[in-house]
Write a protein that holds these residues in place. Sequence first.
Motif, short mmCIF file in Angstrom:
data_model
loop_
_atom_site.label_atom_id
_atom_site.label_comp_id
_atom_site.label_asym_id
_atom_site.label_seq_id
_atom_site.Cartn_x
_atom_site.Cartn_y
_atom_site.Cartn_z
N LEU A 1 0.62 -0.76 -0.37
CA LEU A 1 -0.08 -0.28 -0.01
C LEU A 1 1.14 1.36 0.05
O LEU A 1 0.28 2.59 -0.52
N ARG A 2 2.50 0.35 0.30
CA ARG A 2 3.07 2.25 0.27
C ARG A 2 4.26 2.13 -0.88
O ARG A 2 4.90 2.94 -1.08
N ASP A 3 3.64 2.02 -2.26
CA ASP A 3 4.81 1.14 -3.08
C ASP A 3 4.25 2.29 -3.91
O ASP A 3 3.35 3.66 -3.70
N ALA A 4 5.30 3.08 -4.70
CA ALA A 4 5.57 4.27 -5.43
C ALA A 4 4.49 4.35 -6.30
O ALA A 4 4.31 5.44 -7.03
N ASP A 5 4.09 3.41 -6.78
CA ASP A 5 2.89 3.12 -8.33
C ASP A 5 1.46 3.14 -8.24
O ASP A 5 1.30 2.38 -6.68
N ALA A 6 1.29 3.92 -8.37
CA ALA A 6 -0.35 4.00 -8.05
C ALA A 6 -0.99 2.95 -8.11
O ALA A 6 -2.24 2.59 -7.63
N ASP A 7 -0.34 2.41 -9.65
CA ASP A 7 -1.64 0.75 -10.17
C ASP A 7 -1.51 0.10 -8.86
O ASP A 7 -1.92 -0.82 -8.42
N VAL A 8 -0.12 -0.26 -7.88
CA VAL A 8 0.47 -1.31 -7.53
C VAL A 8 -0.12 -1.36 -5.80
O VAL A 8 -0.52 -2.20 -5.49
N ARG A 9 -0.36 0.32 -5.42
CA ARG A 9 -1.01 0.33 -4.55
C ARG A 9 -2.44 -0.02 -4.33
O ARG A 9 -3.75 -0.63 -3.57
N ALA A 10 -3.12 0.71 -5.83
CA ALA A 10 -4.22 0.19 -6.27
C ALA A 10 -4.94 -1.51 -5.77
O ALA A 10 -5.86 -1.62 -5.53
N ALA A 11 -3.97 -2.21 -6.11
CA ALA A 11 -4.16 -3.95 -6.27
C ALA A 11 -3.72 -3.78 -5.15
O ALA A 11 -4.68 -5.00 -4.51
N SER A 12 -2.92 -3.50 -4.38
CA SER A 12 -3.09 -4.44 -3.32
C SER A 12 -4.79 -4.08 -2.20
O SER A 12 -4.52 -4.75 -1.45
N ALA A 13 -4.63 -3.10 -2.48
CA ALA A 13 -5.76 -2.08 -1.39
C ALA A 13 -7.21 -2.94 -1.82
O ALA A 13 -7.60 -3.42 -1.35
N TRP A 14 -7.52 -3.13 -3.63
CA TRP A 14 -8.74 -4.20 -3.60
C TRP A 14 -7.95 -5.30 -3.21
O TRP A 14 -9.39 -6.39 -3.09
N ALA A 15 -7.11 -6.14 -3.12
CA ALA A 15 -6.42 -7.94 -2.78
C ALA A 15 -7.09 -8.09 -1.38
O ALA A 15 -7.57 -8.87 -0.69
N LEU A 16 -6.45 -6.73 -0.36
CA LEU A 16 -6.46 -6.88 1.14
C LEU A 16 -8.58 -7.05 1.35
O LEU A 16 -8.98 -8.03 2.10
N GLY A 17 -9.35 -6.28 -0.17
CA GLY A 17 -10.47 -6.12 0.65
C GLY A 17 -11.26 -7.62 -0.41
O GLY A 17 -11.70 -8.20 0.97
#
Length: 166
Positions: free
Chosen positions: A145-161
């Motif tokens: 969620l702290r990744d520099a890339d916004a797509d990685v942060r978004a994918a991680s948040a979605w995966a956690l949900g």
Amino acid sequence: ASGASRDALDPRRVESFLAAVRGTGAVACELAVRSVSGRNWNGRGGDPSVGVDSAARTLVDDVLTTNADAASVPVLRAALGDADGCVRRVAAPLLGRVDDDAATRALLDALRESAAATRAAAATGLAYAGRRRASEARDPLVAALRDADADVRAASAWALGRLELS
């Protein structure tokens, strides 16, 4: 580790499917991604006059009802780093569905790759591991969620949900 079973997808069919999505247009790619992730269009029902390749329909049906075999892990792991974005997006949920330590390790390793597109695909794939692998995936996804890339942060948040819902 699980061995090959009658209810598992053959690695050659998985590899063939990945090759078929390479270079497809945005709409075809989205349909393939939705097929393997089990969202919306799944190749069944609807207008029977719509021409859908029977081999593709069978594979999509199999993906929705079975897991890729552990023997598919090397093919799917390599596909996470493929230059083609559609191949990455299709491979991620397939790899997440493989109930094998090697599949989870492949996704966790890919979450640390230098290419942001590979990290985003890995995060998405971890969402499909469900409760059986959630404890292994949770902390790396939170860190992503702290990744520099916004797509990685978004994918991680979605995966956690998604993991919380499974």
